[in-house]
Design a protein around this motif. Structure first.
Motif, short mmCIF file in Angstrom:
data_model
loop_
_atom_site.label_atom_id
_atom_site.label_comp_id
_atom_site.label_asym_id
_atom_site.label_seq_id
_atom_site.Cartn_x
_atom_site.Cartn_y
_atom_site.Cartn_z
N LYS A 173 0.84 -1.20 0.00
CA LYS A 173 0.00 0.00 0.00
C LYS A 173 0.88 1.25 0.00
CE LYS A 173 -4.01 -2.17 2.08
NZ LYS A 173 -5.21 -1.95 2.94
N ASP A 174 0.23 2.41 0.02
CA ASP A 174 0.97 3.66 -0.13
C ASP A 174 2.06 3.84 0.92
OD1 ASP A 174 -0.93 3.92 1.88
OD2 ASP A 174 -1.74 5.83 1.16
N ASN A 175 1.75 3.49 2.18
CA ASN A 175 2.76 3.66 3.23
C ASN A 175 3.93 2.70 3.07
OD1 ASN A 175 1.48 5.77 4.61
ND2 ASN A 175 0.13 4.36 5.69
N HIS A 176 3.68 1.52 2.50
CA HIS A 176 4.78 0.59 2.22
C HIS A 176 5.66 1.15 1.10
CE1 HIS A 176 1.58 -2.34 3.71
NE2 HIS A 176 2.52 -2.39 4.62
N ILE A 177 5.03 1.76 0.11
CA ILE A 177 5.79 2.32 -1.01
C ILE A 177 6.70 3.43 -0.51
CG2 ILE A 177 5.61 3.59 -3.19
CD1 ILE A 177 2.90 2.12 -3.61
N VAL A 178 6.19 4.27 0.38
CA VAL A 178 7.01 5.34 0.96
C VAL A 178 8.18 4.75 1.73
CG1 VAL A 178 7.04 7.21 2.65
CG2 VAL A 178 5.10 6.99 1.08
N ALA A 179 7.90 3.70 2.51
CA ALA A 179 8.97 3.09 3.32
C ALA A 179 10.05 2.45 2.46
CB ALA A 179 8.37 2.05 4.26
N ALA A 180 9.64 1.83 1.36
CA ALA A 180 10.59 1.14 0.49
C ALA A 180 11.29 2.09 -0.47
CB ALA A 180 9.88 0.05 -0.30
N GLU A 200 0.40 -8.37 -4.17
CA GLU A 200 -0.53 -7.42 -4.78
C GLU A 200 -0.03 -6.00 -4.49
OE1 GLU A 200 -5.28 -6.20 -4.89
OE2 GLU A 200 -4.63 -7.98 -3.78
N VAL A 201 -0.19 -5.13 -5.47
CA VAL A 201 0.23 -3.74 -5.30
C VAL A 201 -0.97 -2.83 -5.51
CG1 VAL A 201 1.69 -1.87 -6.17
CG2 VAL A 201 2.59 -4.21 -6.07
N GLU A 202 -1.17 -1.92 -4.57
CA GLU A 202 -2.24 -0.93 -4.66
C GLU A 202 -1.73 0.26 -5.48
OE1 GLU A 202 -4.80 0.36 -1.10
OE2 GLU A 202 -3.33 1.97 -1.31
N THR A 203 -2.47 0.62 -6.53
CA THR A 203 -2.07 1.74 -7.38
C THR A 203 -3.20 2.75 -7.48
OG1 THR A 203 -2.87 0.70 -9.43
CG2 THR A 203 -0.61 0.21 -8.76
N VAL A 204 -2.81 4.02 -7.66
CA VAL A 204 -3.81 5.08 -7.80
C VAL A 204 -3.61 5.86 -9.09
CG1 VAL A 204 -4.18 5.31 -5.32
CG2 VAL A 204 -2.40 6.68 -6.44
N THR A 205 -2.52 5.62 -9.81
CA THR A 205 -2.27 6.29 -11.09
C THR A 205 -1.84 5.25 -12.12
OG1 THR A 205 0.10 6.66 -10.72
CG2 THR A 205 -1.42 8.32 -9.83
N LEU A 206 -1.93 5.62 -13.38
CA LEU A 206 -1.51 4.71 -14.45
C LEU A 206 0.00 4.52 -14.45
CD1 LEU A 206 -3.89 5.83 -17.36
CD2 LEU A 206 -4.12 3.88 -15.81
N ASP A 207 0.76 5.52 -14.03
CA ASP A 207 2.22 5.36 -13.92
C ASP A 207 2.54 4.29 -12.88
OD1 ASP A 207 2.86 7.17 -15.87
OD2 ASP A 207 3.17 8.86 -14.48
N GLN A 208 1.81 4.29 -11.76
CA GLN A 208 2.02 3.25 -10.75
C GLN A 208 1.62 1.88 -11.30
OE1 GLN A 208 -0.13 4.60 -7.23
NE2 GLN A 208 1.81 5.25 -6.29
N ASP A 223 -7.13 1.44 -7.26
CA ASP A 223 -7.80 1.99 -6.08
C ASP A 223 -8.43 3.35 -6.37
OD1 ASP A 223 -8.50 1.91 -3.31
OD2 ASP A 223 -6.91 3.36 -2.92
N ASN A 224 -9.76 3.40 -6.23
CA ASN A 224 -10.50 4.65 -6.40
C ASN A 224 -10.23 5.33 -7.75
OD1 ASN A 224 -12.12 5.25 -3.93
ND2 ASN A 224 -10.13 4.94 -2.95
N MET A 225 -10.01 4.52 -8.77
CA MET A 225 -9.80 5.07 -10.11
C MET A 225 -11.14 5.33 -10.78
SD MET A 225 -6.60 3.05 -11.83
CE MET A 225 -4.95 3.09 -11.11
N SER A 226 -11.13 6.25 -11.72
CA SER A 226 -12.32 6.50 -12.54
C SER A 226 -12.51 5.34 -13.51
CB SER A 226 -12.16 7.80 -13.31
OG SER A 226 -11.12 7.67 -14.29
#
Length: 289
Positions: A173-180, A200-208, A223-226
């Motif tokens: 998740k986002d906090n794991h990505i920040v930590a890594a 599994e990886v949580e993404t919020v943008t197409l770049d992610q 996650d929460n994508m249009s």
């Protein structure tokens, strides 16, 4: 990820501990009302009646609740878990000591009504997307101590279980990505630490999405994508990873999300916002003579 009642084992040790805790919370030294009014030798017959249409779940657990006070209780279910019942359906009949049937009633109903509510809500989501090749997933948003029962109930409603806990699947998740530092490094650290674990990886943008795909994620959460973003993400990923849509999914939006072609749709509301299924217990005293 699985979706049949044979695939999840409800550990009896967990159920027994849950029932112990429930009686300690609700009864403690005794049911002062029932014990004052009802003779300890009085026998009774009870019927559980559905007050609405839905799917029944949790009957075996409810039986154990009554057996906790009366091991000789006669339990005769008229339906099985996973059965759709109409309003007015007699779900189960039971016979035993009247005190036990009265004192255990609320605990048994609390459990069965919650589980049946989860199954009923799950089935509504499953039916809403039945024309698509997508599975409805639960989440970890369960009541502490009830996880196995909540997830069993999801299966009873035709849904699919996501990971049982933090131990059987990795989710970045986002906090794991920040930590890594980034998604690539996060996935690699998990592969090095637990190579057998699905990631599994949580993404919020197409770049992610692109980075998670390049990093070798097994499942990519959108996650929460249009709808537009999800359509593009599914196109980018193709068959190289599984896709999971998540975030504020409702019965009004789930069909449109399914049409994007995602493999899974996870819905926390199946268990964190469940409406209890309405069941009433009707009791008749039996002449002991």
């Amino acid at each position: 990820m699985t979706n049949n009642l044979d695939s999840i084992t409800v550990d009896n040790v967990v159920v027994e501990a849950l029932i112990d805790r429930a009686f300690d919370e609700d009864v403690q030294s005794g049911d002062v009302t029932t014990n004052a009014i009802v003779d300890k030798t009085q026998q009774a017959r009870a019927v559980w009646v559905a007050k609405e249409q839905g799917i029944v779940a949790g009957l075996d657990v409810a039986k154990q609740v009554f057996e906790y006070l009366d091991p000789l209780v006669v339990w005769e279910p008229n339906v099985e878990d996973g059965t759709i019942v109409d309003e007015g359906t007699e779900i189960v009949t039971l016979k035993g000591r009247a005190r036990a049937l009265l004192t255990a009633e609320r605990i048994a109903l609390n459990i069965a009504q919650r589980m049946s509510g989860i199954a009923t809500m799950t089935q509504k989501f499953v039916d809403a997307v039945d024309e698509y090749s997508v599975e409805i997933l639960d989440t970890r948003k369960t009541v502490p101590g009830f996880r196995q029962l909540d997830k069993y109930a999801v299966q009873a409603g035709g849904g699919t279980n996501h990971r049982m806990g933090l131990y059987d699947m990795a989710m970045v998740k986002d906090n794991h990505i920040v930590a890594a530092g980034n998604i690539t490094e996060a996935v690699q650290k998990i592969r090095n630490s637990s190579p057998e674990i699905q990631v599994e990886v949580e993404t919020v943008t197409l770049d992610q999405v692109r980075e998670a795909l390049a990093a070798g994620a097994d499942v990519i959460m959108l996650d929460n994508m249009s709808i537009e973003q999800m359509n593009k993400a599914v196109e980018i990923i193709g068959s190289r990873a599984h896709t999971e849509a998540s975030g504020n999914v409702t019965l009004d939006t789930v069909k449109e999300i399914a049409a994007t072609g995602v493999d899974y749709i996870s819905i926390g509301a199946l268990t964190h916002s469940v409406k209890a299924f309405d069941i009433s217990q009707r009791l008749t005293y039996i002449n002991n003579h």
